[in-house]
Design a protein around this motif. Structure first.
Motif, PDB file in Angstrom:
ATOM      1  N   VAL A   1      33.507  89.934  74.133  1.00 37.80           N
ATOM      2  CA  VAL A   1      32.210  90.487  74.522  1.00 37.80           C
ATOM      3  C   VAL A   1      32.410  91.936  74.955  1.00 37.80           C
ATOM      4  CG1 VAL A   1      31.206  88.280  75.173  1.00 37.80           C
ATOM      5  CG2 VAL A   1      32.494  89.577  76.860  1.00 37.80           C
ATOM      6  N   THR A   2      31.386  92.752  74.733  1.00 37.35           N
ATOM      7  CA  THR A   2      31.378  94.158  75.156  1.00 37.35           C
ATOM      8  C   THR A   2      30.203  94.348  76.105  1.00 37.35           C
ATOM      9  OG1 THR A   2      32.321  94.847  73.052  1.00 37.35           O
ATOM     10  CG2 THR A   2      31.285  96.544  74.396  1.00 37.35           C
ATOM     11  N   PRO A   3      30.444  94.642  77.369  1.00 38.58           N
ATOM     12  CA  PRO A   3      29.338  94.753  78.318  1.00 38.58           C
ATOM     13  C   PRO A   3      28.565  96.051  78.120  1.00 38.58           C
ATOM     14  CG  PRO A   3      31.394  95.293  79.400  1.00 38.58           C
ATOM     15  CD  PRO A   3      31.748  94.862  78.006  1.00 38.58           C
ATOM     16  N   CYS A   4      27.357  96.060  78.635  1.00 38.64           N
ATOM     17  CA  CYS A   4      26.555  97.279  78.622  1.00 38.64           C
ATOM     18  C   CYS A   4      27.021  98.208  79.750  1.00 38.64           C
ATOM     19  CB  CYS A   4      25.073  96.953  78.766  1.00 38.64           C
ATOM     20  SG  CYS A   4      24.651  96.101  80.302  1.00 38.64           S
ATOM     21  N   SER A   5      26.451  99.381  79.813  1.00 40.39           N
ATOM     22  CA  SER A   5      26.891 100.373  80.803  1.00 40.39           C
ATOM     23  C   SER A   5      26.629  99.910  82.227  1.00 40.39           C
ATOM     24  CB  SER A   5      26.189 101.709  80.543  1.00 40.39           C
ATOM     25  OG  SER A   5      26.497 102.180  79.244  1.00 40.39           O
ATOM     26  N   PHE A   6      25.488  99.260  82.454  1.00 42.31           N
ATOM     27  CA  PHE A   6      25.178  98.792  83.811  1.00 42.31           C
ATOM     28  C   PHE A   6      26.160  97.706  84.251  1.00 42.31           C
ATOM     29  CE2 PHE A   6      23.034  95.796  86.644  1.00 42.31           C
ATOM     30  CZ  PHE A   6      22.678  96.645  87.681  1.00 42.31           C
TER      31      PHE A   6
ATOM     32  N   THR B   1      33.791 104.546  77.499  1.00 40.70           N
ATOM     33  CA  THR B   1      33.203 103.472  76.680  1.00 40.70           C
ATOM     34  C   THR B   1      33.503 102.131  77.343  1.00 40.70           C
ATOM     35  OG1 THR B   1      35.213 103.346  75.335  1.00 40.70           O
ATOM     36  CG2 THR B   1      33.445 104.801  74.570  1.00 40.70           C
ATOM     37  N   PRO B   2      32.568 101.204  77.317  1.00 40.25           N
ATOM     38  CA  PRO B   2      32.820  99.892  77.925  1.00 40.25           C
ATOM     39  C   PRO B   2      33.955  99.172  77.203  1.00 40.25           C
ATOM     40  CG  PRO B   2      30.471 100.229  77.549  1.00 40.25           C
ATOM     41  CD  PRO B   2      31.185 101.335  76.831  1.00 40.25           C
ATOM     42  N   PRO B   3      34.932  98.640  77.921  1.00 44.54           N
ATOM     43  CA  PRO B   3      36.050  97.955  77.265  1.00 44.54           C
ATOM     44  C   PRO B   3      35.639  96.552  76.814  1.00 44.54           C
ATOM     45  CG  PRO B   3      36.345  97.882  79.626  1.00 44.54           C
ATOM     46  CD  PRO B   3      35.101  98.695  79.385  1.00 44.54           C
TER      47      PRO B   3
END
Length: 494
Positions: free
Chosen positions: A265-270, A289-291
């Motif tokens: 999964v790749t989380p959003c910025s928040f 960038t979100p890891p």
């Protein structure tokens, strides 16, 4: 909506399997004689012991009927191979077309039965059937062959062919294997959803081992080629390549009984900012960038359900691990030198020979729990993820079935009164012929495919009922009366 239980096959000789796995368990006696030869006409003694005999017969009948629930049972997703194992014994059954008068066309025949333990006291704890795709251009999508993966109490993972030939044996951890699960490749249904790769996960009491699907496929292919060459040359010795794996040490959870892998999964910025602030404080460094991270769910105690996130990329060994390894090498070198000086070289060689026989086990990388669902008295028994990795269902010691939203990490629904329940999932596509008259539906079918409805299946063995429910909302869809000695085989391949 109507639900029907369809028969995909039956056992050719179930009594042979029962006698092999449980030799001490006697079969049900059937008196077909007239009974004049061995009859004892003790009417008074029979009336006195009537109540005692009733209790004994009931206990014997229960032992005879629940033997299947004590075994490790695994069914291939293509329903062509089944494995039934108990302690050190295992039986492999293959589905064959054998029509008879009873209307059942497919039957499971025994292709292998034997003892799989290589050490004394070693028992089977988990089994799984993994079909492997064919690389031939003329293949129509059917699997080429099926690999049987079995875990033992010694920590060994062994892989066999359909005929019981050993392909690979490797010690990944020194604790008993708890669960084996696998995730296959799935094409994303909607844009924006990442592709999920193949992965084999092995759960230990304090560790989780993940094996990449591509490397596993190549290793099994090489082992199968070596086995075929050895059989052609009349030799039984093969040199299987070691598996490439990652080992995570699951910490901050008291006990773990089951797990599921929910993919990358790749989380959003928040969510990224929230996670970094909660774990690292206000001085945490934020990446541009979100890891991406692999998400794993576990069930047990303290907390009841745990959420683990393993960041993508290989982790470097810790300095303490390197120091311990260097200290052990220095200690062994000093002992060897001292034994040579004082004349104990023979004993040192014997001890070195015994230590060489034990394979080296790599240390685990610490993976702390990120958050969980706490419940002090609740003990999780099993957990199963839905085909889309969006929902998970867990059973506990209180007889509850809890539906969990994987993305939010909260429980959204609970069913009560299902002690020792077994759960699974069913995906039903919509009827395309019903909606083909509308232009919008035709455009949507060409772009995304048919819509899928998700249903939860709950089997209550103590009540002898099989129920089908709507997942997050809605009533029960169907219910079937089934035997109390049955097993619900939910495929371990998500």
């Amino acid at each position: 909506m109507s639900c029907v239980l369809s028969n995909i096959g039956c056992f050719q000789d179930i009594l042979t399997i029962k006698r092999f796995l449980f030799p001490d368990l006697k079969d049900e006696e059937k008196s077909e004689t007239d009974g004049w030869e061995d009859v004892d006409w003790g009417w008074d003694q029979e009336e006195q012991n009537e109540t005692k005999s009733d209790g004994k017969t009931e206990s014997k009948n229960e032992e005879q009927h629940i033997w299947l629930q004590e075994c490790c049972v695994s069914l291939s997703p293509t329903s062509d191979l089944m494995v039934i194992a108990f302690e050190e014994k295992a039986v492999f059954l293959q589905q064959k077309w054998d029509p008879q008068k009873d209307g059942i066309d497919y039957r499971y025949h025994i292709v292998y039965k034997g003892e799989l333990n290589q050490d004394e006291g070693e028992c089977v704890t988990s089994a799984m059937c993994v079909p492997l795709a064919s690389q031939k251009r003329s293949s129509q999508g059917a699997p080429d062959w099926t690999c049987v993966v079995i875990g033992f109490t010694s920590g060994y993972i062994r892989m066999y062919t359909e005929n019981g030939a050993l392909l690979l044996s490797q010690l990944l951890h020194e604790d008993p294997v708890l669960k084996l699960k696998c995730r296959t490749y799935e094409v994303p249904r909607y844009p924006g959803i990442g592709e999920q790769q193949e992965e084999l996960t092995i759960l230990y009491p304090t560790a989780l081992v993940t094996v990449d699907g591509f490397s596993l496929f190549q290793s099994l292919r090489a082992c199968r080629h070596q086995l075929a060459r050895a059989a052609a040359s009349g030799s039984d010795v093969i040199q299987p390549p070691p598996l490439a794996y990652k080992k995570w040490g699951l910490v901050r959870q008291e006990a773990i009984t089951d797990h599921v892998s929910c993919g990358v999964v790749t989380p959003c910025s928040f969510d990224q900012l929230n996670t970094e602030c909660m774990t690292g404080g206000y001085t945490a460094s934020i990446r541009a960038t979100p890891p991406a991270a692999a998400r794993y769910l576990t069930t047990g105690t303290g907390p009841y359900v745990g959420f683990y996130y393993a960041l993508e990329g290989s982790s470097q060994p810790l300095i303490s691990d390197v120091a311990i390894a260097m200290a052990s090498k220095l200690k062994s070198a000093l002992l060897n030198a001292a034994s040579g000086w004082f004349g104990f070289a023979g004993q040192a060689q014997q001890t070195e020979h015994t230590t060489k026989q034990k394979p080296k086990v790599e240390p685990a990388t610490s993976l702390p729990i990120r958050f969980g669902i706490p419940d002090l008295r609740r003990h999780g028994d099993s957990i199963c993820v839905s085909p889309g990795q969006g929902l998970a269902v867990s059973t506990d010691s209180f007889g509850r079935v809890i539906l969990i939203d994987v993305a939010r990490g909260v429980a959204v629904r609970m069913w009560k009164g299902y002690r020792d329940a077994q759960c699974g999932w069913i995906q039903v596509p919509e009827d395309l012929h019903r909606e083909m008259g509308e232009g919008k539906s035709r455009h949507r079918h060409r772009q995304y495919g048919p819509r899928m409805a998700l249903y939860l299946v709950i089997y209550a063995p103590r009540r002898g009922i099989l129920e089908v429910w709507n997942t997050q909302q809605g009533p029960r869809v169907a219910a079937f009366n089934v035997p109390k000695s049955a097993r619900l085989l939910c495929l371990a391949i998500a």
